[in-house]
Each structure stands twice: as structure tokens, then as C-alpha cells.
Design an enzyme around this catalytic site. Structure first.
Site, PDB file in Angstrom:
ATOM      1  N   PRO A 198      -0.257 -10.019 -14.954  1.00 22.57           N
ATOM      2  CA  PRO A 198      -1.143  -9.893 -13.788  1.00 22.57           C
ATOM      3  C   PRO A 198      -0.567  -8.900 -12.782  1.00 22.57           C
ATOM      4  O   PRO A 198       0.640  -8.812 -12.590  1.00 22.57           O
ATOM      5  CB  PRO A 198      -1.184 -11.313 -13.209  1.00 22.57           C
ATOM      6  CG  PRO A 198      -0.774 -12.205 -14.329  1.00 22.57           C
ATOM      7  CD  PRO A 198       0.210 -11.408 -15.132  1.00 22.57           C
TER       8      PRO A 198
ATOM      9  N   CYS B  78      -2.661  -5.553  -5.681  1.00 22.55           N
ATOM     10  CA  CYS B  78      -2.468  -4.341  -4.884  1.00 22.55           C
ATOM     11  C   CYS B  78      -2.882  -4.629  -3.452  1.00 22.55           C
ATOM     12  O   CYS B  78      -3.924  -5.252  -3.209  1.00 22.55           O
ATOM     13  CB  CYS B  78      -3.314  -3.204  -5.459  1.00 22.55           C
ATOM     14  SG  CYS B  78      -3.202  -1.646  -4.554  1.00 22.55           S
TER      15      CYS B  78
ATOM     16  N   HIS C 117       2.217   1.844 -11.425  1.00 18.94           N
ATOM     17  CA  HIS C 117       1.177   1.493 -10.461  1.00 18.94           C
ATOM     18  C   HIS C 117       1.121   2.531  -9.340  1.00 18.94           C
ATOM     19  O   HIS C 117       0.028   2.992  -8.955  1.00 18.94           O
ATOM     20  CB  HIS C 117       1.486   0.104  -9.886  1.00 18.94           C
ATOM     21  CG  HIS C 117       0.476  -0.420  -8.924  1.00 18.94           C
ATOM     22  ND1 HIS C 117      -0.340  -1.495  -9.203  1.00 18.94           N
ATOM     23  CD2 HIS C 117       0.150  -0.035  -7.657  1.00 18.94           C
ATOM     24  CE1 HIS C 117      -1.122  -1.742  -8.153  1.00 18.94           C
ATOM     25  NE2 HIS C 117      -0.837  -0.866  -7.197  1.00 18.94           N
ATOM     26  N   GLU C 118       2.292   2.930  -8.826  1.00 23.08           N
ATOM     27  CA  GLU C 118       2.326   3.883  -7.716  1.00 23.08           C
ATOM     28  C   GLU C 118       1.974   5.302  -8.175  1.00 23.08           C
ATOM     29  O   GLU C 118       1.301   6.049  -7.442  1.00 23.08           O
ATOM     30  CB  GLU C 118       3.693   3.869  -7.034  1.00 23.08           C
ATOM     31  CG  GLU C 118       4.073   2.523  -6.424  1.00 23.08           C
ATOM     32  CD  GLU C 118       2.989   1.958  -5.523  1.00 23.08           C
ATOM     33  OE1 GLU C 118       2.341   2.731  -4.783  1.00 23.08           O
ATOM     34  OE2 GLU C 118       2.783   0.729  -5.550  1.00 23.08           O
TER      35      GLU C 118
ATOM     36  N   HIS D 170      -1.656   5.599  -8.123  1.00 20.55           N
ATOM     37  CA  HIS D 170      -2.181   5.861  -6.777  1.00 20.55           C
ATOM     38  C   HIS D 170      -2.130   7.357  -6.447  1.00 20.55           C
ATOM     39  O   HIS D 170      -3.068   7.905  -5.848  1.00 20.55           O
ATOM     40  CB  HIS D 170      -1.378   5.090  -5.721  1.00 20.55           C
ATOM     41  CG  HIS D 170      -1.860   3.700  -5.479  1.00 20.55           C
ATOM     42  ND1 HIS D 170      -3.174   3.398  -5.184  1.00 20.55           N
ATOM     43  CD2 HIS D 170      -1.192   2.514  -5.483  1.00 20.55           C
ATOM     44  CE1 HIS D 170      -3.305   2.094  -5.018  1.00 20.55           C
ATOM     45  NE2 HIS D 170      -2.125   1.534  -5.197  1.00 20.55           N
TER      46      HIS D 170
END
Length: 224
Positions: A138, A141, A183-184, A187
């Protein structure tokens, strides 16, 4: 506000400095924000610009990083991109400390390969996948407040970039730290985890509280 350095060969040093200086002028309720922007804000869909190497240690970039650190600590983040405070440039912060780890039991920490890691500023990051095995856990954000979903991420990678002092670095990461980095990086490429999640697992993190309170729940968008 963006400036594509790749499209114009004729941008002067002064113009570049002026653009970066404009990022950090103290204007009320304008970027760089003291809060984390939410999905729907166009900045989250912008492709972030590289920071010119000669500006990495400039006062303008230092000001953006200082603002990021303020927000990062206020929201108790494990990762934060400059885009999330409204500035689409290639900078992100990452950290995983003992307080973050306390949110998980020992078995979860082992399964997710969680290791403590001090605060790091990463500028103009580049990644190379070292282990193409995809691990599903999981993910949430701060720009999609109140939800989470299962996301598959590569287990291991190499990260290259610059630190806030303009020094080159290259480091390998596994497990949870590799997940934070991916994840970053997303972005910085205008991607949110909702683009790569298992859609059937998309969940409101307080669905049970909503039912218990008859729907009378307010979702805070600032730090708690």
C-alpha cells in the site's frame, strides 16, 4: 510557471537567475507554498525542469529547499517533491526515521525492507533499476489526502544526483527506500500513484470512521 531550458538556446544567465529568483519572492498564497498541494492542481501534472548545475547552490534554490524542509517536517513526510509545494523543478527530499518506523510493526518493517535513513536533498535525480522484481505494498501521498492503494514498485535501484551542496553522489537503495524514491521521481515526471496503482484497491483511509460517525467527518489538509 515554467521555463523550458531545452527549447531555447538563447536564454541568458541573467534570465535564468531572474526566473529562479521569481520562484522565491515572498507573495501571499503563491508558490512556493507552506502547504502541500492536492491532486487537481496542474503543477502535479507538469514535468519538472532540471536545475542548471551552476544554480544548485544559489540563494534562490537554497530558499526553495529551505521551504521544502519546513513543509517536510511540518507534515512529517518520508518524501516530498518541489512540485508538491508548487515549484516544478527537479528536487525532492527523503527520510525514514524511527518515528516513521513506529507506524509499522516489526514484521511489517521486515517484509517491506524498511531501514532508517537520514534526511537527504536530491537534485536532478537519475535512477537505474538494479532489480526488476516488482513488490506490491500500500502507498499513500500527502497530495492525495485520505486515500491509499496497492502499488507495484521495483525492489532495487541506483540513484544518482546532486546534494544541496552541489556534490555528485551515487547510491544503491532497496525495499522501502527504493519505493520512496520511485514515488518522488514520479512526481517530478507529472505522475501520481493513482496512475500506476491497482485501481481495485483504492481506499479511503477513514471509511470505517465515516460509517461510525454517520458521515460527520472532516478531512484536514494541513498537518495534524
Amino acid at each position: 510557471m515554467t521555463l523550458n531550458f531545452n527549447q531555447s538556446r538563447f536564454i541568458s544567465y541573467k534570465q535564468v537567475r531572474t526566473w529562479y529568483a521569481n520562484l522565491v519572492k515572498p507573495r501571499k498564497n503563491e508558490a512556493p507554498y507552506r502547504h502541500i498541494i492536492q491532486i487537481g492542481d496542474p503543477t502535479l501534472r507538469a514535468t519538472s525542469e532540471k536545475v542548471p548545475t551552476h544554480l544548485i547552490t544559489s540563494p534562490e534554490i537554497k530558499s526553495v529547499i529551505d521551504q521544502m524542509k519546513l513543509v517536510f517536517n511540518k507534515y512529517k513526510c518520508v518524501g516530498l517533491s518541489a512540485a508538491q509545494i508548487g515549484i516544478p523543478i527537479q528536487i525532492f527530499l527523503m527520510e525514514f526515521n524511527k518515528n516513521h518506523a513506529k507506524l509499522f510493526n516489526k514484521q511489517e518493517q521486515k517484509n517491506m525492507e524498511m531501514l532508517h535513513y537520514p534526511l537527504k536533498v536530491v537534485i536532478n535525480p537519475e535512477i537505474k533499476i538494479l532489480d526488476y522484481t516488482k513488490i506490491i505494498f500500500p502507498e499513500a501521498c500527502e497530495s492525495i489526502k485520505g486515500f491509499y492503494a496497492d502499488v507495484a514498485r521495483y525492489r532495487s535501484l541506483n540513484l544518482k544526483g546532486f546534494d544541496e551542496n552541489g556534490n555528485n553522489f551515487s547510491e544503491n537503495f532497496n525495499g522501502w527506500l527504493a519505493r520512496i524514491i520511485q514515488h518522488e521521481i514520479d512526481h517530478l515526471n507529472g505522475i501520481t500513484y493513482t496512475d500506476v496503482m491497482d485501481r481495485k484497491t483504492f481506499t479511503c483511509s477513514c471509511w470505517n470512521v465515516i460509517n461510525e460517525r454517520g458521515g460527520r467527518v472532516e478531512l484536514p489538509y494541513g498537518p495534524q
